[in-house]
Motif scaffolding. Sequence first.
Motif, mmCIF file in Angstrom:
data_model
loop_
_atom_site.group_PDB
_atom_site.id
_atom_site.type_symbol
_atom_site.label_atom_id
_atom_site.label_comp_id
_atom_site.label_asym_id
_atom_site.label_seq_id
_atom_site.Cartn_x
_atom_site.Cartn_y
_atom_site.Cartn_z
ATOM 1 N N ARG A 1 -6.787 -73.297 71.524
ATOM 2 C CA ARG A 1 -6.064 -74.624 72.659
ATOM 3 C C ARG A 1 -4.194 -75.074 71.857
ATOM 4 O O ARG A 1 -4.166 -75.465 72.298
ATOM 5 N N ALA A 2 -4.138 -74.366 70.764
ATOM 6 C CA ALA A 2 -2.391 -74.806 70.958
ATOM 7 C C ALA A 2 -2.351 -73.481 71.078
ATOM 8 O O ALA A 2 -0.323 -74.016 71.733
ATOM 9 N N ALA A 3 -2.711 -72.809 71.481
ATOM 10 C CA ALA A 3 -1.701 -71.627 72.258
ATOM 11 C C ALA A 3 -1.967 -71.860 74.001
ATOM 12 O O ALA A 3 -0.751 -71.721 74.159
ATOM 13 N N GLU A 4 -2.463 -72.846 74.170
ATOM 14 C CA GLU A 4 -2.758 -73.336 75.816
ATOM 15 C C GLU A 4 -1.210 -74.099 75.534
ATOM 16 O O GLU A 4 -0.839 -74.129 76.677
ATOM 17 N N ARG A 5 -1.745 -75.238 74.517
ATOM 18 C CA ARG A 5 -0.239 -75.914 75.032
ATOM 19 C C ARG A 5 1.286 -75.301 74.500
ATOM 20 O O ARG A 5 1.566 -75.823 75.250
ATOM 21 N N LEU A 6 1.051 -74.581 73.509
ATOM 22 C CA LEU A 6 2.331 -74.287 73.362
ATOM 23 C C LEU A 6 2.583 -73.250 74.997
ATOM 24 O O LEU A 6 4.309 -73.161 74.881
ATOM 25 N N PHE A 7 1.589 -72.290 75.407
ATOM 26 C CA PHE A 7 2.567 -71.540 76.343
ATOM 27 C C PHE A 7 1.652 -71.710 77.739
ATOM 28 O O PHE A 7 2.498 -71.612 78.904
ATOM 29 N N TYR B 1 -0.758 -71.489 79.468
ATOM 30 C CA TYR B 1 -1.537 -70.992 80.186
ATOM 31 C C TYR B 1 -2.555 -71.067 79.654
ATOM 32 O O TYR B 1 -3.115 -71.507 78.131
ATOM 33 N N THR B 2 -4.277 -71.608 79.949
ATOM 34 C CA THR B 2 -5.506 -71.797 79.522
ATOM 35 C C THR B 2 -6.020 -70.437 79.275
ATOM 36 O O THR B 2 -5.710 -68.912 79.092
ATOM 37 N N ALA B 3 -6.936 -70.577 78.430
ATOM 38 C CA ALA B 3 -7.439 -69.345 77.421
ATOM 39 C C ALA B 3 -8.460 -68.446 79.108
ATOM 40 O O ALA B 3 -7.836 -67.391 78.945
ATOM 41 N N ALA B 4 -8.773 -69.370 80.044
ATOM 42 C CA ALA B 4 -9.791 -68.487 80.913
ATOM 43 C C ALA B 4 -7.950 -67.987 81.441
ATOM 44 O O ALA B 4 -8.742 -66.205 82.264
ATOM 45 N N GLU B 5 -6.844 -68.095 81.992
ATOM 46 C CA GLU B 5 -6.305 -67.487 82.221
ATOM 47 C C GLU B 5 -5.933 -66.034 81.228
ATOM 48 O O GLU B 5 -5.282 -64.821 81.765
ATOM 49 N N MET B 6 -5.519 -66.111 80.175
ATOM 50 C CA MET B 6 -5.464 -65.292 78.859
ATOM 51 C C MET B 6 -5.787 -64.646 79.225
ATOM 52 O O MET B 6 -5.651 -62.783 79.153
ATOM 53 N N ILE B 7 -7.551 -64.740 78.969
ATOM 54 C CA ILE B 7 -8.853 -63.781 77.792
ATOM 55 C C ILE B 7 -8.629 -62.559 79.516
ATOM 56 O O ILE B 7 -8.897 -63.003 80.129
#
Lengths: 121, 364
Positions: free
Chosen positions: B37-43, B45-51
């Motif tokens: 979740r912190a990566a979602e906030r920082l970047f 992009y949601t997890a769904a968009e990145m994984i």
Amino acid sequence: MPQRLPRIAIVDDDMAVLESTRFLLEISGHSAETFASPEDFLEESERAAFDRLIIDQHMPLLTGLEVVDRLRARGVNIPIMLLTGALTPDITTRARGMQLERVVEKPAGVQDLVDFVTARA
Amino acid sequence: MGINDLSDQARLAAIVESSDDAIVAKDLHGMVLAWNRAAERLFGYTAAEMIGHPITVIFPNDRMTEEAGILEKVGRGERIEHYITERRRKDGQIIRVSVTISPLRDDAGKIVGASKIVRDLTESDAHEQRIRELRAELVHVQRLSEMGQFISALVHEVNQPLTAISNYIGACRRLAAAGNQAGFELALDRIEGQTQRTRDVVQRIRDFVSKRQVALRPENLSRVVDEAIALARVSAPDEGLKLSVSIAPDALVYVDRIQVQQVLFNLLRNGIEAMQGLTSREIVVKASPDAAGMIEVSVADSGPGLSPVVRDKLFQPFVTTKAEGMGMGLSVCRTIVEAHSGRMWADPDGSGGAVFRFTLRAAA
């Protein structure tokens, strides 16, 4: 109203200012006693009252206003002239509360000094 | 169900999800496996968009080549700690980050990817900048207060003999009128004594200005300039001001740091004030060796330049066009530079703003 010449005190920690003020007043026909130490002045003034005081504000141990404060607290209501190297609003305000005859920025005009000393009480 | 009721795996997952640090995992091809979740906030992009997508999505163009190096190290089982670099958010913003990367192993111990913890340095950069500014401000305030105290002391010391002289002159007039020759002579002697006293005070001013704290040391010129700039920016804030510095990072000069900074501070402030109200405001500070082996420093502004009237009086003492005159004056700056065995001058009228130059001794 005293008929004799007024007893004048000059208080300033600078010897040259002290000496030159006395010199000037003496040339003008007055005698004045000088004090480099405000404590000495306060002691002497208790022993025998002065009629007028010329005092410097910026002195290391006691400021001029502090000396005036003590005099007024003792009920001494003589005319006082305060000399200061830098007149600040703070000094003006505090001076007003102590009934100072004059607050003057150094160097004081020669006529101002002489007038202050010769004015009727 | 509390955290102690979860299985180990679920507990670890919960810890990763709730961490304030951005934690991501990728395989050895650089494809994203996990995104907290912190990566979602920082970047952004949601997890769904990145994984399942390449991690390089968040790499700025000029950082693309880093990924190959990272994968190679990780593949060898190496850890990368606090690697400072830049990444790009979904909104295009480039952020400075610190990355710690560890190999990800499967149950058999084989390296299958990497896990990364990414920390946003924006806040700590801002803190560092703020600390630099505060330090510059503190130095400035200390100097002002030191200067202020010195000036009060001076005023007091000049006023005393002046008062005495004034009293003796008053006495002289009366003595002359009364025909008292002896008294008159005495008063004149006293006046002479007090005049000498004043001369001593003036000499102390000169000493203070030219010789105070002269401690010559090899100093890094770039750093000396940066600090002077921080000082000038604090004292005359100007958001739109463009300031560029072109100085070799390892250039060393033999100077009294504080005094040279005073010179720079003065030139920078003059430049900033000259450009007030202009839409394009730029100051360029350069340094390079001159023909004689000294280092020549130049401070150029994009202001209106020096008028002939001002140019004439440029280095004269006590000339100021400023209401407050907080700068020490170019005359004092030149005195400082000359005390450092250098020269100071202004370029002749050109097409642009004013350019001031001064030379300093190179150290080693």
